[in-house]
Design a protein around this motif. Structure first.
Motif, PDB file in Angstrom:
ATOM      1  N   MET A 163       0.853  -1.190   0.000  1.00  0.00           N
ATOM      2  CA  MET A 163       0.000   0.000   0.000  1.00  0.00           C
ATOM      3  C   MET A 163       0.885   1.234   0.000  1.00  0.00           C
ATOM      4  SD  MET A 163      -3.069  -1.084   2.619  1.00  0.00           S
ATOM      5  CE  MET A 163      -1.963  -1.383   3.985  1.00  0.00           C
ATOM      6  N   ASP A 164       0.638   2.136  -0.947  1.00  0.00           N
ATOM      7  CA  ASP A 164       1.519   3.279  -1.107  1.00  0.00           C
ATOM      8  C   ASP A 164       0.744   4.510  -1.556  1.00  0.00           C
ATOM      9  OD1 ASP A 164       4.366   2.038  -0.957  1.00  0.00           O
ATOM     10  OD2 ASP A 164       3.322   0.767  -2.396  1.00  0.00           O
ATOM     11  N   TRP A 165       1.330   5.673  -1.226  1.00  0.00           N
ATOM     12  CA  TRP A 165       0.920   6.910  -1.890  1.00  0.00           C
ATOM     13  C   TRP A 165       1.718   6.967  -3.184  1.00  0.00           C
ATOM     14  CZ3 TRP A 165      -3.014   9.978  -0.643  1.00  0.00           C
ATOM     15  CH2 TRP A 165      -3.479   9.990   0.683  1.00  0.00           C
ATOM     16  N   ILE A 166       1.048   7.028  -4.313  1.00  0.00           N
ATOM     17  CA  ILE A 166       1.706   7.019  -5.615  1.00  0.00           C
ATOM     18  C   ILE A 166       1.368   8.301  -6.364  1.00  0.00           C
ATOM     19  CG2 ILE A 166       1.818   5.829  -7.844  1.00  0.00           C
ATOM     20  CD1 ILE A 166       1.393   3.232  -6.453  1.00  0.00           C
ATOM     21  N   ASN A 167       2.378   8.852  -7.044  1.00  0.00           N
ATOM     22  CA  ASN A 167       2.165  10.070  -7.813  1.00  0.00           C
ATOM     23  C   ASN A 167       1.120   9.851  -8.903  1.00  0.00           C
ATOM     24  OD1 ASN A 167       4.201  11.174  -6.290  1.00  0.00           O
ATOM     25  ND2 ASN A 167       5.723  11.168  -7.926  1.00  0.00           N
ATOM     26  N   ILE A 168       0.292  10.860  -9.085  1.00  0.00           N
ATOM     27  CA  ILE A 168      -0.717  10.822 -10.141  1.00  0.00           C
ATOM     28  C   ILE A 168      -0.875  12.242 -10.669  1.00  0.00           C
ATOM     29  CG2 ILE A 168      -2.630  11.110  -8.489  1.00  0.00           C
ATOM     30  CD1 ILE A 168      -4.343   9.352 -10.347  1.00  0.00           C
ATOM     31  N   ALA A 174     -17.966  -0.793  -1.946  1.00  0.00           N
ATOM     32  CA  ALA A 174     -17.249  -0.768  -0.669  1.00  0.00           C
ATOM     33  C   ALA A 174     -15.773  -0.406  -0.859  1.00  0.00           C
ATOM     34  CB  ALA A 174     -17.380  -2.107   0.045  1.00  0.00           C
ATOM     35  N   LYS A 175     -15.501   0.509  -1.776  1.00  0.00           N
ATOM     36  CA  LYS A 175     -14.130   0.945  -2.027  1.00  0.00           C
ATOM     37  C   LYS A 175     -13.966   2.403  -1.635  1.00  0.00           C
ATOM     38  CE  LYS A 175     -12.978  -2.187  -5.851  1.00  0.00           C
ATOM     39  NZ  LYS A 175     -12.582  -2.271  -7.280  1.00  0.00           N
ATOM     40  N   GLU A 176     -12.776   2.689  -1.139  1.00  0.00           N
ATOM     41  CA  GLU A 176     -12.476   4.068  -0.767  1.00  0.00           C
ATOM     42  C   GLU A 176     -11.199   4.512  -1.473  1.00  0.00           C
ATOM     43  OE1 GLU A 176     -12.746   6.174   3.389  1.00  0.00           O
ATOM     44  OE2 GLU A 176     -10.711   5.390   3.145  1.00  0.00           O
ATOM     45  N   TYR A 177     -11.219   5.747  -1.969  1.00  0.00           N
ATOM     46  CA  TYR A 177     -10.054   6.318  -2.635  1.00  0.00           C
ATOM     47  C   TYR A 177      -9.665   7.597  -1.907  1.00  0.00           C
ATOM     48  CZ  TYR A 177     -11.525   3.175  -6.380  1.00  0.00           C
ATOM     49  OH  TYR A 177     -11.899   2.071  -7.095  1.00  0.00           O
ATOM     50  N   ARG A 178      -8.368   7.740  -1.675  1.00  0.00           N
ATOM     51  CA  ARG A 178      -7.854   8.929  -1.016  1.00  0.00           C
ATOM     52  C   ARG A 178      -6.864   9.623  -1.947  1.00  0.00           C
ATOM     53  NH1 ARG A 178      -5.583   6.503   4.415  1.00  0.00           N
ATOM     54  NH2 ARG A 178      -5.865   4.530   3.322  1.00  0.00           N
ATOM     55  N   LYS A 222      -0.884  12.887  -5.057  1.00  0.00           N
ATOM     56  CA  LYS A 222      -0.711  11.454  -4.836  1.00  0.00           C
ATOM     57  C   LYS A 222      -2.053  10.795  -4.541  1.00  0.00           C
ATOM     58  CE  LYS A 222       3.936  12.179  -2.932  1.00  0.00           C
ATOM     59  NZ  LYS A 222       4.758  11.345  -3.823  1.00  0.00           N
ATOM     60  N   ILE A 223      -2.120   9.520  -4.847  1.00  0.00           N
ATOM     61  CA  ILE A 223      -3.326   8.745  -4.562  1.00  0.00           C
ATOM     62  C   ILE A 223      -2.928   7.499  -3.781  1.00  0.00           C
ATOM     63  CG2 ILE A 223      -3.246   7.457  -6.755  1.00  0.00           C
ATOM     64  CD1 ILE A 223      -6.376   7.714  -6.771  1.00  0.00           C
ATOM     65  N   TRP A 224      -3.760   7.113  -2.817  1.00  0.00           N
ATOM     66  CA  TRP A 224      -3.487   5.939  -1.988  1.00  0.00           C
ATOM     67  C   TRP A 224      -3.913   4.694  -2.753  1.00  0.00           C
ATOM     68  CZ3 TRP A 224      -0.669   4.791   2.042  1.00  0.00           C
ATOM     69  CH2 TRP A 224      -0.919   3.631   2.764  1.00  0.00           C
ATOM     70  N   VAL A 225      -2.949   3.816  -2.994  1.00  0.00           N
ATOM     71  CA  VAL A 225      -3.205   2.616  -3.783  1.00  0.00           C
ATOM     72  C   VAL A 225      -2.976   1.380  -2.918  1.00  0.00           C
ATOM     73  CG1 VAL A 225      -2.536   1.289  -5.821  1.00  0.00           C
ATOM     74  CG2 VAL A 225      -2.523   3.784  -5.911  1.00  0.00           C
ATOM     75  N   ASP A 226      -3.973   0.494  -2.880  1.00  0.00           N
ATOM     76  CA  ASP A 226      -3.805  -0.785  -2.189  1.00  0.00           C
ATOM     77  C   ASP A 226      -4.255  -1.908  -3.126  1.00  0.00           C
ATOM     78  OD1 ASP A 226      -6.592  -0.896  -2.101  1.00  0.00           O
ATOM     79  OD2 ASP A 226      -6.685  -0.072  -0.072  1.00  0.00           O
ATOM     80  N   GLU A 227      -4.223  -3.125  -2.634  1.00  0.00           N
ATOM     81  CA  GLU A 227      -4.561  -4.263  -3.492  1.00  0.00           C
ATOM     82  C   GLU A 227      -6.001  -4.218  -3.978  1.00  0.00           C
ATOM     83  OE1 GLU A 227      -2.365  -6.320  -4.758  1.00  0.00           O
ATOM     84  OE2 GLU A 227      -0.900  -5.095  -3.666  1.00  0.00           O
ATOM     85  N   GLY A 228      -6.865  -3.539  -3.203  1.00  0.00           N
ATOM     86  CA  GLY A 228      -8.274  -3.494  -3.578  1.00  0.00           C
ATOM     87  C   GLY A 228      -8.590  -2.574  -4.738  1.00  0.00           C
ATOM     88  N   THR A 241       6.073   6.877 -10.333  1.00  0.00           N
ATOM     89  CA  THR A 241       7.091   7.218  -9.342  1.00  0.00           C
ATOM     90  C   THR A 241       6.503   7.047  -7.956  1.00  0.00           C
ATOM     91  OG1 THR A 241       8.049   8.835 -10.835  1.00  0.00           O
ATOM     92  CG2 THR A 241       8.674   8.982  -8.517  1.00  0.00           C
ATOM     93  N   GLU A 242       6.986   6.056  -7.225  1.00  0.00           N
ATOM     94  CA  GLU A 242       6.480   5.814  -5.883  1.00  0.00           C
ATOM     95  C   GLU A 242       7.436   6.420  -4.867  1.00  0.00           C
ATOM     96  OE1 GLU A 242       5.278   1.929  -4.941  1.00  0.00           O
ATOM     97  OE2 GLU A 242       4.564   1.455  -6.944  1.00  0.00           O
ATOM     98  N   GLY A 243       6.929   6.667  -3.681  1.00  0.00           N
ATOM     99  CA  GLY A 243       7.785   7.206  -2.625  1.00  0.00           C
ATOM    100  C   GLY A 243       6.968   7.983  -1.633  1.00  0.00           C
ATOM    101  N   ASP A 244       7.625   8.357  -0.513  1.00  0.00           N
ATOM    102  CA  ASP A 244       6.957   9.106   0.538  1.00  0.00           C
ATOM    103  C   ASP A 244       5.672   8.411   0.967  1.00  0.00           C
ATOM    104  OD1 ASP A 244       8.857  11.218   0.503  1.00  0.00           O
ATOM    105  OD2 ASP A 244       7.920  11.962  -1.310  1.00  0.00           O
ATOM    106  N   SER A 245       5.706   7.077   1.058  1.00  0.00           N
ATOM    107  CA  SER A 245       4.489   6.331   1.347  1.00  0.00           C
ATOM    108  C   SER A 245       4.115   6.369   2.816  1.00  0.00           C
ATOM    109  CB  SER A 245       4.635   4.871   0.889  1.00  0.00           C
ATOM    110  OG  SER A 245       5.709   4.257   1.558  1.00  0.00           O
ATOM    111  N   ARG A 246       5.071   6.668   3.673  1.00  0.00           N
ATOM    112  CA  ARG A 246       4.762   6.684   5.107  1.00  0.00           C
ATOM    113  C   ARG A 246       4.191   8.033   5.507  1.00  0.00           C
ATOM    114  NH1 ARG A 246       9.356   5.233   8.970  1.00  0.00           N
ATOM    115  NH2 ARG A 246      10.417   6.840   7.781  1.00  0.00           N
ATOM    116  N   GLN A 247       3.266   7.998   6.447  1.00  0.00           N
ATOM    117  CA  GLN A 247       2.770   9.226   7.035  1.00  0.00           C
ATOM    118  C   GLN A 247       3.200   9.258   8.491  1.00  0.00           C
ATOM    119  OE1 GLN A 247      -1.431   9.751   6.324  1.00  0.00           O
ATOM    120  NE2 GLN A 247      -0.947  10.827   4.471  1.00  0.00           N
ATOM    121  N   ASP A 248       3.777  10.383   8.895  1.00  0.00           N
ATOM    122  CA  ASP A 248       4.346  10.481  10.241  1.00  0.00           C
ATOM    123  C   ASP A 248       3.267  10.916  11.223  1.00  0.00           C
ATOM    124  OD1 ASP A 248       7.018  12.483  11.705  1.00  0.00           O
ATOM    125  OD2 ASP A 248       5.975  10.710  12.403  1.00  0.00           O
ATOM    126  N   ASN A 249       2.928  10.031  12.158  1.00  0.00           N
ATOM    127  CA  ASN A 249       1.909  10.361  13.151  1.00  0.00           C
ATOM    128  C   ASN A 249       2.527  10.792  14.480  1.00  0.00           C
ATOM    129  OD1 ASN A 249      -0.275   9.701  11.462  1.00  0.00           O
ATOM    130  ND2 ASN A 249       0.077   7.532  11.838  1.00  0.00           N
TER     131      ASN A 249
END
Length: 239
Positions: free
Chosen positions: A1-6, A42-46, A207-213, A227-235
């Motif tokens: 699961m990643d934030w991917i550039n779009i 039942a899908k969500e896109y961020r 960026k868009i959140w992409v998972d297997e679903g 181009t993938e990267g910066d997938s982590r979000q710092d809480n």
């Protein structure tokens, strides 16, 4: 699961497509995130859009900003960086350092004060440098706000350091509740110039959140944006 550039063009195509079917759409202006839920599937896109654009809620589309002055502030124990960007171009930056960390314990003087006090000479030096550290940061920031109209404040600061930043002897040129604040949503390992530039590039991308679903459905829209990267979000810096 990643934030991917779009691309924003692809985002607008998706939003147009989704508008033809039953969806629940919400927008979080503070985080610059568009939430799209398809109840039937039942899908969500961020989608987290660039700081160089804005979301038009009147027609559910991303639009480019004409011009924007942006400030970046990243503060860690003993190190900080500030920068001023004029319409995407770096106009000024400054890195700050202070003797704040107790070498043997590896923790800042601020955290040490909560348990052991400040009686020793080394502790007093670290405390004084800590106070001056925040005063110097705010002095630099004030120069930006005096000289320019600031439209966005990209901000990263741990909860431990926040009171010292906003209650500094040298007043911070914006309030903690300022609507222009955009909490930096990616992990910043240290407050260096190099990390500041990487952070700015990241938050300037959509960026868009992409998972297997949802990956298979989104693949066609991501084919030119892999181009993938910066997938982590710092809480850790929530406030």
């Amino acid at each position: 699961m990643d934030w991917i550039n779009i691309s924003e063009e692809s985002v607008n195509k998706l939003l147009f497509l989704w508008a033809k079917s039953p969806i629940n759409l919400a927008y979080d202006a503070d985080k610059k995130i568009i939430l799209v839920n398809q109840p039937n599937q039942a899908k969500e896109y961020r989608i987290r859009h660039s700081i160089q654009s804005y979301f038009s809620e009147s027609d559910n589309s991303l639009q480019k900003l004409d011009f924007q002055n942006q400030v970046i502030v990243s503060i860690k124990s003993g190190m900080a960086v500030t920068a001023l960007y004029e319409n995407g171009h770096l106009a000024d930056h400054k890195v700050f350092r202070a003797y704040m960390v107790r070498k043997k314990q590896g923790k800042s003087q601020i955290k040490h004060l909560k348990t052991k006090g400040k009686s020793r000479a080394g502790s007093r030096v670290r405390l004084q440098e800590t106070l001056e550290f925040f005063e110097n940061i705010n002095e630099r920031l004030e120069s930006y706000f005096v000289e320019k109209r600031i439209d966005l404040i990209a901000f990263s600061c741990s909860s431990t350091l926040l009171p010292y930043f906003f209650n500094s002897k040298k007043a911070t040129p914006f309030e903690k509740s300022d609507v222009r604040i955009f909490k930096i949503p990616v992990h910043v390992p240290s407050a260096t110039f190099e990390n500041m530039e990487k952070t700015y590039r990241s938050i300037s991308q959509t960026k868009i959140w992409v998972d297997e679903g949802n990956r298979e459905f989104l693949q066609a829209y991501l084919s030119q944006n892999q181009t993938e990267g910066d997938s982590r979000q710092d809480n850790d810096d929530d406030w």
